[in-house]
Design a protein around this motif. Structure first.
Motif, PDB file in Angstrom:
ATOM      1  N   ALA A  46      44.396  34.324  38.844  1.00  0.00           N
ATOM      2  CA  ALA A  46      44.921  35.686  39.028  1.00  0.00           C
ATOM      3  C   ALA A  46      45.957  35.731  40.144  1.00  0.00           C
ATOM      4  O   ALA A  46      46.972  36.423  40.026  1.00  0.00           O
ATOM      5  N   ALA A  47      45.725  35.004  41.226  1.00  0.00           N
ATOM      6  CA  ALA A  47      46.685  35.001  42.340  1.00  0.00           C
ATOM      7  C   ALA A  47      48.030  34.437  41.883  1.00  0.00           C
ATOM      8  O   ALA A  47      49.087  34.978  42.234  1.00  0.00           O
ATOM      9  N   GLY A  48      48.001  33.374  41.100  1.00  0.00           N
ATOM     10  CA  GLY A  48      49.240  32.798  40.579  1.00  0.00           C
ATOM     11  C   GLY A  48      49.958  33.743  39.632  1.00  0.00           C
ATOM     12  O   GLY A  48      51.183  33.919  39.717  1.00  0.00           O
ATOM     13  N   LEU A  49      49.207  34.369  38.739  1.00  0.00           N
ATOM     14  CA  LEU A  49      49.813  35.299  37.789  1.00  0.00           C
ATOM     15  C   LEU A  49      50.388  36.532  38.488  1.00  0.00           C
ATOM     16  O   LEU A  49      51.459  37.021  38.138  1.00  0.00           O
ATOM     17  N   THR A  50      49.670  37.027  39.485  1.00  0.00           N
ATOM     18  CA  THR A  50      50.145  38.188  40.239  1.00  0.00           C
ATOM     19  C   THR A  50      51.421  37.849  41.003  1.00  0.00           C
ATOM     20  O   THR A  50      52.345  38.655  41.069  1.00  0.00           O
ATOM     21  N   ALA A  51      51.476  36.639  41.556  1.00  0.00           N
ATOM     22  CA  ALA A  51      52.693  36.202  42.263  1.00  0.00           C
ATOM     23  C   ALA A  51      53.890  36.149  41.316  1.00  0.00           C
ATOM     24  O   ALA A  51      55.031  36.326  41.746  1.00  0.00           O
ATOM     25  N   LEU A  52      53.628  35.941  40.043  1.00  0.00           N
ATOM     26  CA  LEU A  52      54.699  35.925  39.042  1.00  0.00           C
ATOM     27  C   LEU A  52      55.037  37.326  38.516  1.00  0.00           C
ATOM     28  O   LEU A  52      55.892  37.476  37.642  1.00  0.00           O
ATOM     29  N   GLY A  53      54.333  38.341  39.009  1.00  0.00           N
ATOM     30  CA  GLY A  53      54.644  39.713  38.634  1.00  0.00           C
ATOM     31  C   GLY A  53      53.720  40.342  37.614  1.00  0.00           C
ATOM     32  O   GLY A  53      53.948  41.482  37.209  1.00  0.00           O
ATOM     33  N   LEU A  54      52.679  39.652  37.179  1.00  0.00           N
ATOM     34  CA  LEU A  54      51.738  40.229  36.225  1.00  0.00           C
ATOM     35  C   LEU A  54      50.675  41.054  36.949  1.00  0.00           C
ATOM     36  O   LEU A  54      50.355  40.785  38.108  1.00  0.00           O
ATOM     37  N   ARG A  55      50.139  42.049  36.246  1.00  0.00           N
ATOM     38  CA  ARG A  55      49.058  42.879  36.792  1.00  0.00           C
ATOM     39  C   ARG A  55      47.740  42.309  36.294  1.00  0.00           C
ATOM     40  O   ARG A  55      47.534  42.188  35.078  1.00  0.00           O
ATOM     41  N   CYS A  56      46.842  41.993  37.238  1.00  0.00           N
ATOM     42  CA  CYS A  56      45.581  41.328  36.891  1.00  0.00           C
ATOM     43  C   CYS A  56      44.382  42.089  37.433  1.00  0.00           C
ATOM     44  O   CYS A  56      44.442  42.711  38.486  1.00  0.00           O
ATOM     45  N   ILE A  75      40.753  39.076  47.885  1.00  0.00           N
ATOM     46  CA  ILE A  75      41.301  39.191  46.530  1.00  0.00           C
ATOM     47  C   ILE A  75      42.199  40.435  46.432  1.00  0.00           C
ATOM     48  O   ILE A  75      43.296  40.389  45.878  1.00  0.00           O
ATOM     49  N   LYS A  76      41.746  41.540  47.005  1.00  0.00           N
ATOM     50  CA  LYS A  76      42.543  42.774  46.988  1.00  0.00           C
ATOM     51  C   LYS A  76      43.886  42.589  47.695  1.00  0.00           C
ATOM     52  O   LYS A  76      44.878  43.205  47.309  1.00  0.00           O
ATOM     53  N   ARG A  77      43.915  41.767  48.727  1.00  0.00           N
ATOM     54  CA  ARG A  77      45.168  41.506  49.451  1.00  0.00           C
ATOM     55  C   ARG A  77      46.247  40.935  48.546  1.00  0.00           C
ATOM     56  O   ARG A  77      47.425  41.040  48.811  1.00  0.00           O
ATOM     57  N   ASN A  79      46.757  42.012  45.545  1.00  0.00           N
ATOM     58  CA  ASN A  79      47.021  43.082  44.559  1.00  0.00           C
ATOM     59  C   ASN A  79      46.336  42.814  43.222  1.00  0.00           C
ATOM     60  O   ASN A  79      46.907  43.059  42.154  1.00  0.00           O
ATOM     61  N   ILE A  80      45.124  42.307  43.290  1.00  0.00           N
ATOM     62  CA  ILE A  80      44.308  42.061  42.104  1.00  0.00           C
ATOM     63  C   ILE A  80      43.204  43.111  42.079  1.00  0.00           C
ATOM     64  O   ILE A  80      42.519  43.317  43.088  1.00  0.00           O
ATOM     65  N   ASP A  81      43.047  43.765  40.951  1.00  0.00           N
ATOM     66  CA  ASP A  81      42.025  44.796  40.819  1.00  0.00           C
ATOM     67  C   ASP A  81      40.635  44.158  40.738  1.00  0.00           C
ATOM     68  O   ASP A  81      40.398  43.275  39.899  1.00  0.00           O
ATOM     69  N   VAL A  82      39.732  44.602  41.589  1.00  0.00           N
ATOM     70  CA  VAL A  82      38.344  44.102  41.574  1.00  0.00           C
ATOM     71  C   VAL A  82      37.355  45.245  41.335  1.00  0.00           C
ATOM     72  O   VAL A  82      36.171  45.115  41.623  1.00  0.00           O
ATOM     73  N   SER A  83      37.848  46.341  40.777  1.00  0.00           N
ATOM     74  CA  SER A  83      36.997  47.525  40.599  1.00  0.00           C
ATOM     75  C   SER A  83      35.820  47.293  39.658  1.00  0.00           C
ATOM     76  O   SER A  83      34.848  48.045  39.692  1.00  0.00           O
ATOM     77  N   ARG A  84      35.869  46.258  38.837  1.00  0.00           N
ATOM     78  CA  ARG A  84      34.765  45.971  37.909  1.00  0.00           C
ATOM     79  C   ARG A  84      33.912  44.777  38.360  1.00  0.00           C
ATOM     80  O   ARG A  84      33.075  44.289  37.621  1.00  0.00           O
ATOM     81  N   THR A  85      34.141  44.324  39.582  1.00  0.00           N
ATOM     82  CA  THR A  85      33.322  43.235  40.123  1.00  0.00           C
ATOM     83  C   THR A  85      31.992  43.810  40.580  1.00  0.00           C
ATOM     84  O   THR A  85      31.920  44.892  41.156  1.00  0.00           O
ATOM     85  N   ILE A  86      30.925  43.086  40.287  1.00  0.00           N
ATOM     86  CA  ILE A  86      29.548  43.525  40.523  1.00  0.00           C
ATOM     87  C   ILE A  86      29.001  42.871  41.790  1.00  0.00           C
ATOM     88  O   ILE A  86      29.275  41.710  42.058  1.00  0.00           O
ATOM     89  N   PHE A  87      28.184  43.615  42.546  1.00  0.00           N
ATOM     90  CA  PHE A  87      27.469  43.059  43.694  1.00  0.00           C
ATOM     91  C   PHE A  87      26.047  42.704  43.280  1.00  0.00           C
ATOM     92  O   PHE A  87      25.358  43.509  42.666  1.00  0.00           O
TER      93      PHE A  87
END
Length: 183
Positions: A46-56, A75-77, A79-87
């Protein structure tokens, strides 16, 4: 709308490089680098894809502990959405220490367990907001393998492109299942 939703393992990596091959009994040994960062196939991709401009967005699971909170903040730093990550209340966040000696040989230490997603914990509605489903390292654990086929079927029904990185060392035992999923 997301470009890619990644489902898979997340972990906290401690990276240590430049360790002398022969450690002494000194109380302190200097190394070239000691770094704590987000890790796991889902995050790294996801970090690589986000760096290329994709939304992940990532669907994963971390422990309900300080390491898990640190990991999600890292991960949020990116710009990756983690709103569906479970604790997880039961299992701590997975962590590994990756070491590289001065002669470039490597070693790894890792916690033996990590929080695993169940099929029911995956928000299928969230999944359908993307163009691509990326299954990241999911063959490592049998529990993830068991629902992989259902997850791929759901993604295909929604016309998503499915990409898999099953974590190469674990593939050999699951070739039959992989073939079924890819049909």
């Amino acid at each position: 709308m997301l470009d890619v939703v990644l489902v898979g393992e997340l972990c906290l990596d401690v990276i240590v490089t430049g360790i002398p091959r022969k450690l002494t009994k000194k109380l302190l040994t200097f190394v070239d680098l000691l770094e704590i960062r987000a890790g796991g196939i889902a995050f790294n991709t996801a970090a690589g894809l986000t760096a290329l401009g994709l939304r992940c967005g990532i669907i994963g699971k971390v422990g309900k502990d300080k390491l898990g909170q640190f990991l999600l903040n890292e991960i949020k730093r990116h710009n990756i959405d983690v709103s569906r990550t479970i604790f997880s209340e039961e299992i701590n966040t997975h962590a590994s220490v990756d070491i590289t000696f001065k002669d470039f040989s490597k070693g790894f230490f890792a916690t033996p367990e990590y929080p695993l997603l169940s099929f029911e914990e995956i928000d299928l509605e969230y999944l359908t907001r993307a163009k691509v489903l990326f299954l990241a390292g999911w063959l490592r654990e049998f529990k993830l393998w068991r629902y992989g086929e259902r997850l791929v079927r759901k993604a295909k029904d929604e016309n998503l492109i499915v990409v898999m990185d099953p974590a190469r060392p674990y593939v050999s035992g699951w070739k039959t299942s992989l073939k079924k999923m890819l049909k």
